[in-house]
Write a protein that holds these residues in place. Structure first.
Motif, PDB file in Angstrom:
ATOM      1  N   ASN A  45       4.520  18.812  16.307  1.00 22.18           N
ATOM      2  CA  ASN A  45       3.623  17.713  15.872  1.00 22.18           C
ATOM      3  C   ASN A  45       2.325  18.207  15.229  1.00 22.18           C
ATOM      4  N   GLU A  46       2.411  19.330  14.530  1.00 17.64           N
ATOM      5  CA  GLU A  46       1.246  19.856  13.792  1.00 17.64           C
ATOM      6  C   GLU A  46       1.247  19.234  12.393  1.00 17.64           C
ATOM      7  N   TRP A  47       0.907  17.963  12.331  1.00 15.77           N
ATOM      8  CA  TRP A  47       1.070  17.190  11.092  1.00 15.77           C
ATOM      9  C   TRP A  47       0.208  17.709   9.936  1.00 15.77           C
ATOM     10  N   ASP A  48      -1.044  18.057  10.243  1.00 12.32           N
ATOM     11  CA  ASP A  48      -1.956  18.509   9.176  1.00 12.32           C
ATOM     12  C   ASP A  48      -1.490  19.828   8.562  1.00 12.32           C
ATOM     13  N   GLU A  49      -1.047  20.743   9.412  1.00 10.71           N
ATOM     14  CA  GLU A  49      -0.558  22.038   8.915  1.00 10.71           C
ATOM     15  C   GLU A  49       0.723  21.846   8.100  1.00 10.71           C
ATOM     16  N   ALA A  50       1.566  20.940   8.571  1.00 10.61           N
ATOM     17  CA  ALA A  50       2.827  20.647   7.860  1.00 10.61           C
ATOM     18  C   ALA A  50       2.518  20.085   6.472  1.00 10.61           C
ATOM     19  N   LYS A  51       1.479  19.262   6.424  1.00  9.64           N
ATOM     20  CA  LYS A  51       1.070  18.670   5.134  1.00  9.64           C
ATOM     21  C   LYS A  51       0.632  19.751   4.143  1.00  9.64           C
ATOM     22  N   LYS A  52      -0.060  20.777   4.662  1.00 12.09           N
ATOM     23  CA  LYS A  52      -0.517  21.881   3.797  1.00 12.09           C
ATOM     24  C   LYS A  52       0.679  22.638   3.210  1.00 12.09           C
ATOM     25  N   VAL A  53       1.688  22.865   4.027  1.00 12.60           N
ATOM     26  CA  VAL A  53       2.892  23.573   3.566  1.00 12.60           C
ATOM     27  C   VAL A  53       3.561  22.757   2.458  1.00 12.60           C
ATOM     28  N   LEU A  54       3.685  21.458   2.683  1.00 13.34           N
ATOM     29  CA  LEU A  54       4.308  20.582   1.677  1.00 13.34           C
ATOM     30  C   LEU A  54       3.475  20.527   0.401  1.00 13.34           C
ATOM     31  N   HIS A  55       2.166  20.520   0.573  1.00 11.23           N
ATOM     32  CA  HIS A  55       1.271  20.463  -0.583  1.00 11.23           C
ATOM     33  C   HIS A  55       1.473  21.688  -1.472  1.00 11.23           C
ATOM     34  N   SER A  56       1.644  22.832  -0.827  1.00  5.68           N
ATOM     35  CA  SER A  56       1.867  24.083  -1.561  1.00  5.68           C
ATOM     36  C   SER A  56       3.213  24.040  -2.300  1.00  5.68           C
ATOM     37  N   ILE A  57       4.265  23.588  -1.628  1.00  5.62           N
ATOM     38  CA  ILE A  57       5.593  23.484  -2.272  1.00  5.62           C
ATOM     39  C   ILE A  57       5.514  22.506  -3.444  1.00  5.62           C
ATOM     40  N   LYS A  58       4.792  21.411  -3.236  1.00  4.71           N
ATOM     41  CA  LYS A  58       4.652  20.392  -4.288  1.00  4.71           C
ATOM     42  C   LYS A  58       3.987  20.986  -5.535  1.00  4.71           C
ATOM     43  N   GLY A  59       2.922  21.768  -5.322  1.00  4.53           N
ATOM     44  CA  GLY A  59       2.193  22.365  -6.452  1.00  4.53           C
ATOM     45  C   GLY A  59       3.054  23.322  -7.253  1.00  4.53           C
ATOM     46  N   VAL A  60       3.720  24.245  -6.554  1.00  8.52           N
ATOM     47  CA  VAL A  60       4.519  25.258  -7.256  1.00  8.52           C
ATOM     48  C   VAL A  60       5.740  24.628  -7.918  1.00  8.52           C
ATOM     49  N   SER A  61       6.411  23.712  -7.213  1.00  9.39           N
ATOM     50  CA  SER A  61       7.607  23.080  -7.804  1.00  9.39           C
ATOM     51  C   SER A  61       7.232  22.268  -9.041  1.00  9.39           C
ATOM     52  N   GLY A  62       6.030  21.685  -9.021  1.00  9.43           N
ATOM     53  CA  GLY A  62       5.549  20.944 -10.198  1.00  9.43           C
ATOM     54  C   GLY A  62       5.312  21.865 -11.371  1.00  9.43           C
ATOM     55  N   ASN A  63       4.652  23.004 -11.109  1.00 10.66           N
ATOM     56  CA  ASN A  63       4.371  23.989 -12.172  1.00 10.66           C
ATOM     57  C   ASN A  63       5.644  24.561 -12.774  1.00 10.66           C
TER      58      ASN A  63
END
Length: 204
Positions: A45-63
Protein backbone atom coordinates in the motif's frame (compact mmCIF):
# COMPACT_ATOMS: atom_id res chain seq x y z
CA UNK A 1 1.23 -0.80 -34.75
CA UNK A 2 -1.04 0.16 -31.85
CA UNK A 3 1.83 -0.65 -29.47
CA UNK A 4 4.54 1.46 -31.05
CA UNK A 5 4.81 4.38 -33.48
CA UNK A 6 8.40 4.03 -34.73
CA UNK A 7 8.09 6.90 -37.23
CA UNK A 8 7.29 9.39 -34.47
CA UNK A 9 9.93 7.94 -32.13
CA UNK A 10 12.66 8.01 -34.79
CA UNK A 11 11.66 11.52 -35.91
CA UNK A 12 12.27 12.72 -32.31
CA UNK A 13 15.82 11.37 -32.64
CA UNK A 14 16.44 13.09 -36.01
CA UNK A 15 16.04 9.86 -37.97
CA UNK A 16 18.51 7.76 -35.94
CA UNK A 17 16.79 4.34 -35.92
CA UNK A 18 19.78 2.57 -34.31
CA UNK A 19 19.64 4.89 -31.31
CA UNK A 20 15.85 4.40 -31.14
CA UNK A 21 16.25 0.61 -31.00
CA UNK A 22 18.97 0.92 -28.35
CA UNK A 23 16.72 3.12 -26.20
CA UNK A 24 13.83 0.68 -26.61
CA UNK A 25 16.04 -2.22 -25.48
CA UNK A 26 17.26 -0.26 -22.46
CA UNK A 27 13.66 0.62 -21.61
CA UNK A 28 12.50 -3.00 -21.93
CA UNK A 29 15.29 -4.29 -19.69
CA UNK A 30 14.56 -1.65 -17.03
CA UNK A 31 10.80 -2.05 -17.39
CA UNK A 32 10.71 -5.60 -15.96
CA UNK A 33 12.45 -4.27 -12.81
CA UNK A 34 9.90 -1.44 -12.60
CA UNK A 35 7.00 -3.91 -12.80
CA UNK A 36 8.44 -5.98 -9.92
CA UNK A 37 9.00 -2.83 -7.87
CA UNK A 38 5.43 -1.70 -8.58
CA UNK A 39 3.99 -5.04 -7.47
CA UNK A 40 5.94 -4.85 -4.23
CA UNK A 41 4.91 -1.24 -3.50
CA UNK A 42 1.23 -1.81 -4.23
CA UNK A 43 1.31 -4.98 -2.11
CA UNK A 44 2.50 -2.81 0.79
CA UNK A 45 0.00 0.00 0.00
CA UNK A 46 2.84 2.42 -0.80
CA UNK A 47 0.61 4.39 -3.16
CA UNK A 48 2.78 7.51 -3.54
CA UNK A 49 5.92 5.52 -4.37
CA UNK A 50 3.94 3.38 -6.82
CA UNK A 51 2.73 6.56 -8.50
CA UNK A 52 6.34 7.71 -8.98
CA UNK A 53 7.25 4.42 -10.68
CA UNK A 54 4.26 4.75 -13.02
CA UNK A 55 5.08 8.38 -13.71
CA UNK A 56 8.56 7.37 -14.83
CA UNK A 57 7.24 4.59 -17.12
CA UNK A 58 4.68 7.04 -18.52
CA UNK A 59 7.39 9.61 -19.37
CA UNK A 60 9.77 7.21 -21.10
CA UNK A 61 7.03 5.30 -22.97
CA UNK A 62 5.70 8.65 -24.22
CA UNK A 63 9.13 9.75 -25.45
CA UNK A 64 9.63 6.43 -27.24
CA UNK A 65 6.10 6.56 -28.75
CA UNK A 66 5.09 3.29 -27.08
CA UNK A 67 1.47 4.42 -27.37
CA UNK A 68 -0.50 1.56 -25.84
CA UNK A 69 1.79 1.25 -22.81
CA UNK A 70 1.77 5.04 -22.37
CA UNK A 71 -2.05 5.14 -22.33
CA UNK A 72 -2.29 2.12 -20.04
CA UNK A 73 0.13 3.77 -17.59
CA UNK A 74 -1.94 6.99 -17.55
CA UNK A 75 -4.99 4.87 -16.69
CA UNK A 76 -3.13 3.01 -13.94
CA UNK A 77 -1.70 6.24 -12.54
CA UNK A 78 -5.27 7.52 -12.02
CA UNK A 79 -6.30 4.28 -10.33
CA UNK A 80 -3.29 4.34 -8.04
CA UNK A 81 -4.03 7.99 -7.18
CA UNK A 82 -7.57 6.87 -6.20
CA UNK A 83 -6.16 3.74 -4.49
CA UNK A 84 -8.51 1.67 -6.64
CA UNK A 85 -6.36 -1.13 -8.06
CA UNK A 86 -4.72 -4.26 -6.74
CA UNK A 87 -1.05 -5.06 -7.27
CA UNK A 88 -1.96 -8.15 -9.31
CA UNK A 89 -4.32 -6.31 -11.66
CA UNK A 90 -1.87 -3.46 -12.29
CA UNK A 91 1.14 -5.68 -12.98
CA UNK A 92 -0.90 -8.10 -15.11
CA UNK A 93 -1.88 -5.20 -17.40
CA UNK A 94 1.69 -3.93 -17.61
CA UNK A 95 3.02 -7.44 -18.31
CA UNK A 96 0.64 -7.78 -21.27
CA UNK A 97 1.87 -4.47 -22.66
CA UNK A 98 5.49 -5.50 -22.11
CA UNK A 99 4.93 -8.75 -24.02
CA UNK A 100 3.40 -7.00 -27.04
CA UNK A 101 5.99 -4.22 -27.03
CA UNK A 102 8.84 -6.74 -26.91
CA UNK A 103 7.38 -8.61 -29.90
CA UNK A 104 6.95 -5.36 -31.85
CA UNK A 105 10.55 -4.27 -31.13
CA UNK A 106 11.85 -7.67 -32.21
CA UNK A 107 9.89 -7.47 -35.50
CA UNK A 108 11.08 -3.91 -36.09
CA UNK A 109 14.67 -4.96 -35.48
CA UNK A 110 14.55 -7.68 -38.11
CA UNK A 111 12.99 -5.26 -40.63
CA UNK A 112 15.70 -2.65 -40.05
CA UNK A 113 18.43 -5.28 -40.15
CA UNK A 114 17.31 -6.39 -43.64
CA UNK A 115 16.95 -2.76 -44.74
CA UNK A 116 20.46 -1.91 -43.46
CA UNK A 117 21.99 -4.91 -45.22
CA UNK A 118 20.34 -3.94 -48.51
CA UNK A 119 21.51 -0.34 -48.15
CA UNK A 120 25.05 -1.35 -47.23
CA UNK A 121 25.21 -3.64 -50.24
CA UNK A 122 24.40 -0.66 -52.52
CA UNK A 123 26.93 1.70 -50.94
CA UNK A 124 30.56 2.04 -51.91
CA UNK A 125 33.34 2.02 -49.32
CA UNK A 126 34.71 5.41 -48.30
CA UNK A 127 38.33 5.73 -49.45
CA UNK A 128 41.00 8.21 -48.39
CA UNK A 129 40.41 10.07 -51.67
CA UNK A 130 36.65 10.36 -50.99
CA UNK A 131 37.24 11.53 -47.42
CA UNK A 132 39.81 14.13 -48.48
CA UNK A 133 37.45 15.48 -51.17
CA UNK A 134 34.55 15.86 -48.69
CA UNK A 135 36.78 17.50 -46.04
CA UNK A 136 38.25 19.94 -48.57
CA UNK A 137 34.74 20.92 -49.64
CA UNK A 138 33.65 21.29 -46.01
CA UNK A 139 36.58 23.32 -44.63
CA UNK A 140 35.77 26.79 -46.07
CA UNK A 141 32.17 26.51 -44.85
CA UNK A 142 33.30 25.45 -41.36
CA UNK A 143 35.69 28.42 -41.31
CA UNK A 144 32.84 30.75 -42.38
CA UNK A 145 30.47 29.09 -39.87
CA UNK A 146 27.84 28.21 -42.45
CA UNK A 147 25.81 25.41 -40.79
CA UNK A 148 23.33 24.79 -43.63
CA UNK A 149 25.99 24.19 -46.28
CA UNK A 150 28.09 22.19 -43.78
CA UNK A 151 25.16 19.86 -43.09
CA UNK A 152 24.47 19.46 -46.81
CA UNK A 153 28.10 18.49 -47.46
CA UNK A 154 28.13 16.11 -44.47
CA UNK A 155 25.14 14.18 -45.87
CA UNK A 156 27.53 12.95 -48.60
CA UNK A 157 28.92 10.53 -46.01
CA UNK A 158 25.51 8.79 -45.90
CA UNK A 159 26.08 7.28 -49.34
CA UNK A 160 29.25 5.45 -48.21
CA UNK A 161 30.13 2.53 -45.98
CA UNK A 162 32.41 4.25 -43.46
CA UNK A 163 35.49 2.29 -42.29
CA UNK A 164 35.54 1.76 -38.51
CA UNK A 165 38.67 3.88 -38.05
CA UNK A 166 36.82 6.98 -39.36
CA UNK A 167 33.27 6.29 -38.15
CA UNK A 168 33.48 7.81 -34.66
CA UNK A 169 35.14 11.04 -35.89
CA UNK A 170 32.67 11.50 -38.75
CA UNK A 171 29.77 11.06 -36.29
CA UNK A 172 31.37 13.68 -33.99
CA UNK A 173 31.82 16.03 -36.94
CA UNK A 174 28.10 15.77 -37.77
CA UNK A 175 27.08 16.25 -34.13
CA UNK A 176 29.28 19.33 -33.54
CA UNK A 177 28.05 20.96 -36.77
CA UNK A 178 24.45 20.20 -35.77
CA UNK A 179 24.90 22.20 -32.53
CA UNK A 180 26.99 24.99 -34.20
CA UNK A 181 30.16 24.03 -32.33
CA UNK A 182 32.47 24.92 -35.23
CA UNK A 183 35.58 25.08 -33.04
CA UNK A 184 35.25 21.42 -32.01
CA UNK A 185 34.28 20.46 -35.58
CA UNK A 186 37.54 22.00 -36.83
CA UNK A 187 39.49 20.00 -34.23
CA UNK A 188 37.85 16.79 -35.50
CA UNK A 189 38.76 17.74 -39.09
CA UNK A 190 42.40 18.14 -38.00
CA UNK A 191 42.37 14.67 -36.42
CA UNK A 192 40.80 13.19 -39.56
CA UNK A 193 43.45 14.83 -41.72
CA UNK A 194 46.14 13.28 -39.53
CA UNK A 195 44.38 9.90 -39.80
CA UNK A 196 44.29 10.17 -43.60
CA UNK A 197 48.01 10.88 -43.62
CA UNK A 198 48.69 7.96 -41.30
CA UNK A 199 46.69 5.34 -43.17
CA UNK A 200 49.17 3.24 -45.10
CA UNK A 201 46.97 0.83 -47.02
CA UNK A 202 43.59 1.70 -48.49
CA UNK A 203 41.16 0.63 -51.18
CA UNK A 204 41.73 3.81 -53.17
Amino acid sequence: SMYLDPEAGIARLRGNHKLYLNLLHTFLSEFSQSAKKLQLLLGQNEWDEAKKVLHSIKGVSGNLSALSLHNKTIELEKRVANKSTTAEAAVKQLDEEYYHLEKTVSLMESLYSTHDQENTAKKKHLTKTDLTAIINKLLPHLTNRNPVTCREILTKFDSYVIPNRFEEKITELKEYTQVYNFKRAMQVVRVLNEEIGNVKCDRS
